[in-house]
Motif scaffolding. Structure first.
Motif, PDB file in Angstrom:
ATOM      1  N   SER A 181       0.821  -1.149   0.121  1.00 29.04           N
ATOM      2  CA  SER A 181       0.076   0.166   0.064  1.00 29.04           C
ATOM      3  C   SER A 181       0.771   1.321   0.000  1.00 29.04           C
ATOM      4  O   SER A 181       2.113   1.095   0.193  1.00 29.04           O
ATOM      5  N   THR A 205       0.958   3.534   2.082  1.00 26.64           N
ATOM      6  CA  THR A 205       1.547   3.732   3.478  1.00 26.64           C
ATOM      7  C   THR A 205       2.630   2.720   3.836  1.00 26.64           C
ATOM      8  O   THR A 205       3.825   3.006   4.374  1.00 26.64           O
ATOM      9  N   TYR A 250     -11.943   4.949   8.548  1.00 28.45           N
ATOM     10  CA  TYR A 250     -10.631   5.033   7.740  1.00 28.45           C
ATOM     11  C   TYR A 250     -10.777   4.457   6.452  1.00 28.45           C
ATOM     12  O   TYR A 250     -11.039   3.168   6.316  1.00 28.45           O
ATOM     13  N   ARG A 251     -10.150   4.959   5.440  1.00 28.94           N
ATOM     14  CA  ARG A 251     -10.050   4.502   4.118  1.00 28.94           C
ATOM     15  C   ARG A 251      -8.505   4.649   3.658  1.00 28.94           C
ATOM     16  O   ARG A 251      -7.953   5.644   3.927  1.00 28.94           O
ATOM     17  N   ARG A 252      -8.014   3.361   3.221  1.00 26.84           N
ATOM     18  CA  ARG A 252      -6.377   3.487   2.948  1.00 26.84           C
ATOM     19  C   ARG A 252      -6.190   4.387   2.031  1.00 26.84           C
ATOM     20  O   ARG A 252      -7.046   4.367   0.823  1.00 26.84           O
ATOM     21  N   PRO A 253      -5.059   5.138   1.931  1.00 28.69           N
ATOM     22  CA  PRO A 253      -4.817   5.971   0.666  1.00 28.69           C
ATOM     23  C   PRO A 253      -4.436   5.043  -0.441  1.00 28.69           C
ATOM     24  O   PRO A 253      -3.814   4.085  -0.352  1.00 28.69           O
ATOM     25  N   ASN A 261       0.278   5.715  -5.463  1.00 29.33           N
ATOM     26  CA  ASN A 261       0.690   7.040  -6.391  1.00 29.33           C
ATOM     27  C   ASN A 261       1.253   6.100  -7.583  1.00 29.33           C
ATOM     28  O   ASN A 261       2.137   5.313  -7.515  1.00 29.33           O
TER      29      ASN A 261
END
Length: 177
Positions: free
Chosen positions: A131, A133, A171-174, A177
């Motif tokens: 992810s 993160t 919460y929603r994971r980013p 990119n």
């Protein structure tokens, strides 16, 4: 062991140890009862359940935050909330030159410890996390010591907690990119 093998233990020591064993057993029962009560409160609290959707936030951290932060609007920003918890660098600035030191540790030590422990668990699981993160954490670990990264993750988690509390959302994971 057979009866009589501990005859070399003085009676006063045996009595003291049995007393300690009874106290330990009583404490274990009390801890189990409190744990059950805490879990029941967590199941009834929508706020606590939303907080548990954040990586590194278990039910103990979620319940502690839900109980300790009744009004997230009291903080102007996530950074101010992180500062309230003592998770921002201490500033030693003068003459226009900013010098950031160790974390301030000015806030609630229990909440800060819970966040740092949660961040430590995130670092231990980051190896296969693809992810955004996970990538961010691995890049930080390449440059900084693990304890510094742990506090950075705890700071980020505090900011996410503030946003979840303020918006009343999960919460929603980013996205990567």
């Amino acid at each position: 062991m057979k009866d009589g093998e501990h005859d070399d233990l003085p009676e006063v020591a045996r009595t003291a140890l049995l007393g300690f064993a009874r106290q330990l057993e009583t404490l274990t029962v009390e801890i189990r009862s409190l744990d059950n009560q805490l879990r029941a409160w967590h199941r009834q609290s929508a706020v606590s359940q939303r907080l548990q959707t954040i990586p590194g936030v278990g039910f103990i951290t979620a319940t502690a935050m839900a109980a300790s932060v009744p009004d997230p609007a009291a903080f102007a920003s996530g950074r101010q909330f992180a500062a309230f918890l003592g998770l921002v660098p201490r500033q030693n600035s003068s003459g226009g030159k900013d010098r950031l030191g160790r974390i301030s540790k000015m806030g609630d030590p229990y909440l800060r410890t819970l966040l740092v422990n949660g961040a430590t668990s995130i670092i231990r699981r980051v190896g296969r996390d693809d992810s955004a993160t996970g990538i961010w954490i691995r890049r930080l670990l390449d440059k900084k010591p693990a304890r510094v990264v742990t506090v950075a993750i705890a700071n980020k988690t505090a900011r996410i907690i503030w946003a979840v509390l303020l918006r009343g959302d999960v919460y929603r994971r980013p996205a990567v990119n």
